[in-house]
Design an enzyme around this catalytic site. Structure first.
Site, PDB file in Angstrom:
ATOM      1  N   LEU D  81       0.829  -1.210   0.000  1.00 14.03           N
ATOM      2  CA  LEU D  81       0.000   0.000   0.000  1.00 14.03           C
ATOM      3  C   LEU D  81       0.865   1.262   0.000  1.00 14.03           C
ATOM      4  CD1 LEU D  81      -2.592  -1.450   2.500  1.00 14.03           C
ATOM      5  CD2 LEU D  81      -3.088  -0.760   0.156  1.00 14.03           C
ATOM      6  N   PRO D  82       0.285   2.398  -0.405  1.00 11.08           N
ATOM      7  CA  PRO D  82       1.130   3.570  -0.647  1.00 11.08           C
ATOM      8  C   PRO D  82       1.677   4.286   0.578  1.00 11.08           C
ATOM      9  CG  PRO D  82      -1.119   3.938  -1.457  1.00 11.08           C
ATOM     10  CD  PRO D  82      -1.079   2.550  -0.926  1.00 11.08           C
ATOM     11  N   THR D 111       6.258   0.527   1.881  1.00  8.87           N
ATOM     12  CA  THR D 111       7.317   1.301   2.534  1.00  8.87           C
ATOM     13  C   THR D 111       6.651   2.351   3.402  1.00  8.87           C
ATOM     14  OG1 THR D 111       8.896   0.942   0.764  1.00  8.87           O
ATOM     15  CG2 THR D 111       9.293   2.834   2.187  1.00  8.87           C
ATOM     16  N   LYS D 186      15.536  -0.426   4.336  1.00  7.16           N
ATOM     17  CA  LYS D 186      15.155   0.174   3.061  1.00  7.16           C
ATOM     18  C   LYS D 186      15.307   1.694   3.090  1.00  7.16           C
ATOM     19  CE  LYS D 186      12.058   0.762  -0.658  1.00  7.16           C
ATOM     20  NZ  LYS D 186      10.776   0.554  -1.301  1.00  7.16           N
ATOM     21  N   LYS D 261       9.091  10.801  -1.142  1.00  3.78           N
ATOM     22  CA  LYS D 261       8.370  10.142  -0.047  1.00  3.78           C
ATOM     23  C   LYS D 261       9.340   9.368   0.851  1.00  3.78           C
ATOM     24  CE  LYS D 261       5.734   6.011   0.867  1.00  3.78           C
ATOM     25  NZ  LYS D 261       5.405   4.693   0.312  1.00  3.78           N
TER      26      LYS D 261
END
Lengths: 313, 313, 313, 313
Positions: D81-82, D111, D186, D261
């Protein structure tokens, strides 16, 4: 003082009887603010997690609150707390304690992020409670002297109701816009101020290394196109002004950690609304490194020493 | 004007007869300055590589010089040139032409790097020629109106000798220290100013995106701890002040390219003396990118638009 | 070693007899390079202002030069000097001493600014002297081991003539373009490297504060999209690699002051050609502050400790 | 494909029968991942707010879910999901729908910020549900080809249970530490990568303006101390590599907005743990301005064009 007591009377006689004023957060700032409210004739019930802080407020004329629930019965509540979660927690407790009712008002003088501020406003509005955001500038000295500046976000009517309380604690009350505008204005001001302090520090440091007398350089800057408050009223170089933190080993002013907190709030708000702040971020990182280098408790003008590789103890 | 002519007479009667004043560099700034000298009664011989510029100076009362060698016979020379190599070249030509002799003085109003400035002073001193550095602030309008501020590096005696000339061209003469101090002071001032303009722009941009009225925000800033010249006198937001470049499509002020030039000089001087200028460099890069994006000719307040992603034509 | 002696013979037999090779600048780098030339069979005449450095070169097989003029008679000269003015000075002295003549060649392995490099080429070309710029990477260890990488700016023919000398001192000879391209390439490489080292340091520092094992984090990075030399071969965290400066108290590598010098050259060249380098400048300032904080002599990976507020002695 | 079906059988036969796999989030990444799971023989129930996305997943072999509640009965759930609020919302809905029970596991490949990730783990743990964080690298192409890299935070046992699913969707499964370590790794990787891309861009841009051939410069960098993935595998200059976004008008890679982001998440996590990231912040602001200038949808290598003042449509 007489004027302030008169202000309290005006509030009482205005058809909006003040009743008890609850005050939450009695630190270096809030303790003085609560004391000034009491000295102006308001009936202040004071709360803090620290018993010592409550004791000081009682010595300054406030009544002690045992818990946040004791505050919930007040019509007006003022909060002066260190961060967003503290303010949210206080709102939780007070709403849980039944705070509300006709004419009730929450004045939040904490500096928190505009989005939390807006969210709290909505929760309070749902219970019919007006919320003003009224963060301050002027520091610990301004709080003690009652000369704070309040940056207020509210309707005109709400500000009218709150004004006697604010004037008992400060010298300037600025209406910045609707609810939230006070927080936003303070963050914008401190964003610019934090950047300007570094700009002045870089210029003074460079000038001194080029052989200029800092006092002469500052006097030129202060009458020229780089004049600003960080130079003419709060100069970070120890040789320029008297009675500023720079001449007091950078003690007693606006701490680097507090400036860093405000810059985090400002840049975080900027991210949320998609506003680029390249210097704001560079400045935030410089203060962050100043904290890393052990100077978080010093006045933010100490960044001049950080630039020189000095560590002020 | 009468006062200025009297100043010229004082200079003549002071035992230091002015004789001819050579003026080199008749651009937007220098052209007006030479004209003001002539209007004050001085006997000005003007030179520029552009014949049109010389013609304008003649129309303003100056005598034309065919070459730099014509200037070499003057006792006082004033230069107003775009960069260090131009100034060095002028010194080469004038010394080659025999410039010098008792009481001769070179006043350099160009903004160049402090190290070249020092080197030129030494070359001139070896010939017995006094050198003042006297860079200006006030821009094209100040040059035209004769209201420039001069930041002077010289001895007191040299400044005494030069003062009548400077007062014929400006309203303020600030003695910053010995030779070189004028250049250093100007660069420090413009370093801080360049940073402050970005700081103000970031704050106004953020405030607007948070829903504040830019005019109200600026009015709070201007009475608070972020007040500065870039906000209260030269605000970069088109909605705040009248009669500033921001309300004139960012035309007619202090160009981004000129600000970039000064920041390069300042950060380069900082490198040479080992002075860290993190915001100065970040600011320089931001203006550099503003030039890359086609706005080098606009007033430096256009950086606010650069932050918003706008390209002002 | 045999191979190198053969190389020297090839040079002698190529119709371009090597004759004496002058070597100027016998510091940590140059001393080893001159010794490697001598060990490969070249007839090296070595000069340095420090008599002790000359003595070491003599012990390594070179002949001593009393002055730069003694060098002027060589057909090939190699310089390895700390900065642009040193190189310009050497050129002045050698041209004054009569350096030149058919087939003469100057190989400059110093790292200097591209604009000075170009200017020197022009001066030398006017006397019929070929100039190669051949700055190195590989550091003091590479110089000692003869494994340097040379980044060469020259014509193909000039490189052909110089190759035997370069191969006696290094393991890789990269032709980057015409004269000047070697300097430009080195500066671009070190600009990127300096930035990458800070990027890796920020990531490792953040990871550790988030609870990651630096060794595990580095191993992921090194097989992923952030792999780079500063992480996989020269990691700045003491817990990741063996036999790198980070595990040796940041001693013995590429000093912060040297990195700062290269970043100043790179950003200064960038200014001269109008190229924006926002991260290059931010990185330069971070290393500048690391110097201010007393760590200029440490390997440039110490910036990781600077970020943590540590001062490594 | 046979190997993957075998993997599915192993999962089924391991005493930990897979049963249905719920998959939430069928965008460019998630849609392919769900399809690869189905192709490997897993019984996938797919959900997305977009009916078109669900239809594509059905075409790829998944069963459709009407609502998140349909997913709640699965033993394994994968989310892609975003942003953090989307993931929190999915957790709310699934827990509300009864998700849980012995051996149930949530694999989050989104993320999101490490602190939300930790908070969700605690909420799920309270219900006996294991949570892995398994963010990916490899982009849309890697998702389609089943060659993603998963950075996993979990216990060894949890990873053992999840491995067959992860291997059906990717080529590399890296165990980074306990829960949360995947997200942290990450973000650290992308922090360094984002900085490196700008470093490479500044070096290539400078080199080109100094007259170097970008292809030659890149080839030197790629064998030298500035080699990195952003240069040797994903070069931002259109003249260097084939089949990268830079040669495709910066379309089809890792968007500036996505990089921005991740940098916001990384710098925000850094603030929360008191880790200074000066270049990370400067880089974030540069990408933020690239978005402001209308290039948010382009591959993040487009920052090279931003530095040049170009606006790529």
């Amino acid at each position: 003082m007489l004027a302030r007591a008169a202000a309290a009377r005006r509030l009482l006689s205005s058809g909006a009887p003040a009743g008890k004023i609850g005050f939450v957060g009695l630190g270096n700032m809030g303790g003085s603010m609560a004391g000034n409210l009491a000295a102006a004739g308001f009936d202040v019930v004071a709360f803090d997690l620290s018993a010592a802080s409550v004791a000081r407020a009682v010595a300054a004329g406030c009544a002690p609150a045992e818990s946040l629930e004791d505050i919930a019965e007040c019509r007006h509540v003022v909060t002066m707390l260190p961060s967003s979660p503290h303010v949210s927690g206080a709102v939780d407790a007070l709403l849980g304690g039944g705070f509300g009712g006709e004419g009730s008002m929450w004045i939040d003088s904490s500096t928190i992020d505009p989005l939390t501020s807006r969210e709290l406003r909505e929760r309070l509005a749902a219970k019919g409670i007006a919320k003003l955001d009224a963060p301050v500038s002027g520091g610990v000295k301004g709080a003690a002297a009652g000369t704070l500046t309040f940056m207020v976000g509210s309707t005109e009517a709400e500000l009218g109701q709150a004004r006697p309380l604010l004037e008992a604690m400060g010298a300037n009350v600025i209406h910045c816009g609707t609810s939230g505008a006070g927080q936003s204005t303070k963050l914008c001001n401190n964003l610019a101020m934090g950047i300007q302090m570094v700009g002045v520090s870089e210029a003074l440091n460079l000038g001194e290394k080029l052989g200029l007398d800092p006092k002469v350089l500052a006097s030129v800057m202060n009458t020229s196109t780089s004049r600003c408050w960080s130079s003419d009223s709060y100069n970070p170089h120890p040789a320029v002004l008297e009675a500023v933190p720079a001449t007091n080993n950078y003690d007693g002013g606006f701490g680097v950690s507090l400036m860093l907190k405000d810059l985090k709030l400002a840049t975080s708000a900027a991210e949320a609304v998609g506003s680029s702040t390249p210097l704001g971020n560079a400045t935030k990182e410089l203060y962050s490194m100043t904290v890393d280098h052990g100077m978080g408790g010093k006045d933010f003008g100490v960044v001049l020493q950080m630039l020189r590789g000095n560590r002020i103890e």
